[in-house]
Design a protein around this motif. Structure first.
Motif, PDB file in Angstrom:
ATOM      1  N   ALA A 140       0.820  -1.210   0.000  1.00 45.22           N
ATOM      2  CA  ALA A 140       0.000   0.000   0.000  1.00 45.22           C
ATOM      3  C   ALA A 140       0.856   1.264   0.000  1.00 45.22           C
ATOM      4  CB  ALA A 140      -0.938  -0.001   1.202  1.00 45.22           C
ATOM      5  N   VAL A 141       2.056   1.197   0.559  1.00 51.81           N
ATOM      6  CA  VAL A 141       2.919   2.382   0.628  1.00 51.81           C
ATOM      7  C   VAL A 141       3.182   2.937  -0.772  1.00 51.81           C
ATOM      8  CG1 VAL A 141       5.212   3.222   1.258  1.00 51.81           C
ATOM      9  CG2 VAL A 141       3.967   1.712   2.811  1.00 51.81           C
ATOM     10  N   GLY A 142       3.441   2.069  -1.716  1.00 52.77           N
ATOM     11  CA  GLY A 142       3.677   2.512  -3.077  1.00 52.77           C
ATOM     12  C   GLY A 142       2.529   2.234  -4.014  1.00 52.77           C
ATOM     13  N   HIS A 148      -5.740   5.410   3.425  1.00 51.74           N
ATOM     14  CA  HIS A 148      -4.864   4.832   4.437  1.00 51.74           C
ATOM     15  C   HIS A 148      -4.393   5.877   5.450  1.00 51.74           C
ATOM     16  CE1 HIS A 148      -5.226   1.381   1.914  1.00 51.74           C
ATOM     17  NE2 HIS A 148      -4.375   0.671   2.627  1.00 51.74           N
ATOM     18  N   ALA A 149      -3.556   5.449   6.372  1.00 50.25           N
ATOM     19  CA  ALA A 149      -3.255   6.225   7.575  1.00 50.25           C
ATOM     20  C   ALA A 149      -2.366   7.438   7.300  1.00 50.25           C
ATOM     21  CB  ALA A 149      -2.587   5.323   8.612  1.00 50.25           C
ATOM     22  N   ILE A 150      -2.623   8.494   8.073  1.00 48.16           N
ATOM     23  CA  ILE A 150      -1.755   9.669   8.071  1.00 48.16           C
ATOM     24  C   ILE A 150      -1.137   9.907   9.444  1.00 48.16           C
ATOM     25  CG2 ILE A 150      -2.985  10.784   6.171  1.00 48.16           C
ATOM     26  CD1 ILE A 150      -4.361  12.587   8.282  1.00 48.16           C
ATOM     27  N   LEU A 151      -1.575   9.172  10.456  1.00 43.36           N
ATOM     28  CA  LEU A 151      -1.052   9.318  11.817  1.00 43.36           C
ATOM     29  C   LEU A 151      -0.652   7.948  12.355  1.00 43.36           C
ATOM     30  CD1 LEU A 151      -3.727  11.793  13.268  1.00 43.36           C
ATOM     31  CD2 LEU A 151      -1.324  12.326  12.824  1.00 43.36           C
ATOM     32  N   GLY A 152       0.511   7.886  12.972  1.00 39.05           N
ATOM     33  CA  GLY A 152       0.933   6.676  13.674  1.00 39.05           C
ATOM     34  C   GLY A 152       1.350   5.518  12.806  1.00 39.05           C
ATOM     35  N   ALA A 159      -2.308   0.725   7.046  1.00 33.81           N
ATOM     36  CA  ALA A 159      -3.741   0.433   7.096  1.00 33.81           C
ATOM     37  C   ALA A 159      -4.413   1.215   8.220  1.00 33.81           C
ATOM     38  CB  ALA A 159      -3.974  -1.063   7.291  1.00 33.81           C
ATOM     39  N   VAL A 160      -5.721   1.443   8.084  1.00 37.78           N
ATOM     40  CA  VAL A 160      -6.486   2.133   9.121  1.00 37.78           C
ATOM     41  C   VAL A 160      -7.455   1.163   9.782  1.00 37.78           C
ATOM     42  CG1 VAL A 160      -6.334   4.392   8.015  1.00 37.78           C
ATOM     43  CG2 VAL A 160      -8.276   2.899   7.499  1.00 37.78           C
ATOM     44  N   HIS A 161      -7.808   1.488  11.010  1.00 39.23           N
ATOM     45  CA  HIS A 161      -8.828   0.708  11.714  1.00 39.23           C
ATOM     46  C   HIS A 161     -10.201   1.153  11.218  1.00 39.23           C
ATOM     47  CE1 HIS A 161     -11.136  -1.063  15.033  1.00 39.23           C
ATOM     48  NE2 HIS A 161     -10.101  -1.865  15.169  1.00 39.23           N
ATOM     49  N   GLY A 263     -11.259   9.094  13.423  1.00 36.91           N
ATOM     50  CA  GLY A 263     -11.340   7.773  12.812  1.00 36.91           C
ATOM     51  C   GLY A 263     -10.849   7.798  11.375  1.00 36.91           C
ATOM     52  N   ALA A 264     -10.423   6.628  10.880  1.00 42.08           N
ATOM     53  CA  ALA A 264      -9.966   6.437   9.497  1.00 42.08           C
ATOM     54  C   ALA A 264      -8.673   7.180   9.193  1.00 42.08           C
ATOM     55  CB  ALA A 264     -11.050   6.827   8.496  1.00 42.08           C
ATOM     56  N   VAL A 265      -7.888   7.481  10.222  1.00 44.37           N
ATOM     57  CA  VAL A 265      -6.605   8.162   9.996  1.00 44.37           C
ATOM     58  C   VAL A 265      -5.418   7.397  10.566  1.00 44.37           C
ATOM     59  CG1 VAL A 265      -7.635  10.460   9.900  1.00 44.37           C
ATOM     60  CG2 VAL A 265      -6.827   9.565  12.094  1.00 44.37           C
ATOM     61  N   ALA A 266      -5.672   6.295  11.277  1.00 49.66           N
ATOM     62  CA  ALA A 266      -4.594   5.565  11.938  1.00 49.66           C
ATOM     63  C   ALA A 266      -4.985   4.095  12.093  1.00 49.66           C
ATOM     64  CB  ALA A 266      -4.294   6.179  13.316  1.00 49.66           C
ATOM     65  N   SER A 267      -4.068   3.314  12.584  1.00 48.05           N
ATOM     66  CA  SER A 267      -4.321   1.879  12.769  1.00 48.05           C
ATOM     67  C   SER A 267      -5.220   1.603  13.955  1.00 48.05           C
ATOM     68  CB  SER A 267      -2.986   1.146  12.967  1.00 48.05           C
ATOM     69  OG  SER A 267      -2.364   1.577  14.182  1.00 48.05           O
TER      70      SER A 267
END
Length: 330
Positions: A140-142, A148-152, A159-161, A263-267
């Motif tokens: 997912a990184v590339g 996907h996540a922007i924090l943590g 991935a996000v929770h 929500g939707a910003v971190a794992s």
């Protein structure tokens, strides 16, 4: 799908004993996430332990004015409960935003906490995924990462929770109760989900063989003045691209207390403590709300296609806190 055994637990000690009898055992509540993952081969349990008949389906007011929510309470019952709606309205709103009516009728509170990410690479056995296959990489990184996540996050997993309910629980300092063969225990939600680090396959701090029995919400008068706001890519049932649970107490234009979770910003559901600190005892103005959001989002690490989430979350903070401020002054 792997062949599996099935047993229905009738009491908590029996369920815990069954969990300890097979390292490949999984708990089955509503099955709204687990069964899907079994169909794709991501989850391959040797034993399913049906816990729907356990006496964990009640919502009770605690002696100190909080709430105790049993692990097998369905999402529909949680959202409809009068005490939840009165004391923690953002929680009811989050649950109603989280799924279709059919899914809410089946899904349980305990299962919601343990649901897995909806990252497409995690669900696709033909692709590498550190969460599913440690050490294989995070495509997912590339690759596709717009939600996907922007924090943590780390290079090992972005991935996000997916939980909406968990965001509201994070704002209200929920505590998770569990039982193991060694006895009972508790975990604050703040410690329940593990940081990604280099081990994204390790998702929670639950001890091995533990069964979640309930959630306790401590008393929080500010929670009665709370809302949940979710942004998604279509108006019908969909996972968030950004969400916020907020509670606000304003007196004479000054923020006395505030709770914020993203929500939707971190794992994991992300408690916005930097923003809370920036706001407390300060003016309840749009400018202050924006500055607090900026303080929280300063740590954001974006990828080429998910940087929009920084602006989205900033706008959500300002909009929802402004709405709560206006309600407080009516």
């Amino acid at each position: 799908m792997r062949e599996f055994g099935y047993q229905r637990a009738l009491d908590v000690p029996g369920a815990v004993a069954l969990l300890g009898s097979d390292p490949d055992a999984r708990v089955l509540g509503g099955g709204t996430n687990l069964v899907d993952l079994m169909k794709t081969g991501v989850e391959r349990p040797g034993l399913l332990i049906d816990v729907r008949e356990l006496p964990l389906d009640r919502i009770e007011v605690t002696d100190d004015g909080g709430l105790r929510i049993g692990a097998t309470v369905t999402n529909s019952d949680l959202a409809a409960d009068p005490e939840v709606r009165r004391r923690y309205p953002a929680l009811a709103e989050a649950v109603l935003a989280g799924a279709s009516g059919q899914l809410r009728n089946m899904a349980t509170v305990g299962g919601n906490l343990l649901q897995r990410t909806r990252c497409g690479y995690f669900a696709d056995l033909s692709k590498p995924c550190n969460k599913r296959d440690p050490g294989s990489g995070c495509p997912a990184v590339g690759g596709e990462h717009h939600n996907h996540a922007i924090l943590g996050a780390t290079e090992h997993c972005v991935a996000v929770h997916p939980s909406d309910m968990g965001v509201a629980l994070a704002a209200f300092d929920a505590v998770i109760s569990y039982e193991t063969a060694a006895g009972t225990g508790e975990l604050p939600l703040a410690d329940f989900y593990l940081s990604v680090g280099s081990t994204p396959h390790l998702e929670t701090a639950l001890p091995s063989g533990a069964l979640i029995t309930g959630i306790t919400l401590p008393p929080a008068p500010v929670a009665a003045h709370s809302r949940y706001r979710k942004v998604r890519e279509r108006a019908s049932y969909a996972f968030a691209i950004g969400s916020i649970a907020a509670a606000l107490d304003v007196q004479d234009g000054v923020v006395r207390e505030v709770r914020l979770a993203f929500g939707a910003v971190a794992s994991r559901p992300w408690r916005a403590r930097e923003a809370e600190r920036a706001l407390t005892s300060g003016p309840a103005t749009a400018e202050a709300f924006a500055a607090a959001a900026d303080a929280e989002l300063a740590a954001a690490q974006t990828l080429p296609d998910n940087g929009y989430k920084v602006t989205l979350m900033r706008n959500l903070v300002v909009a929802l806190l402004t709405e709560l401020t206006e309600e407080a002054t009516r």
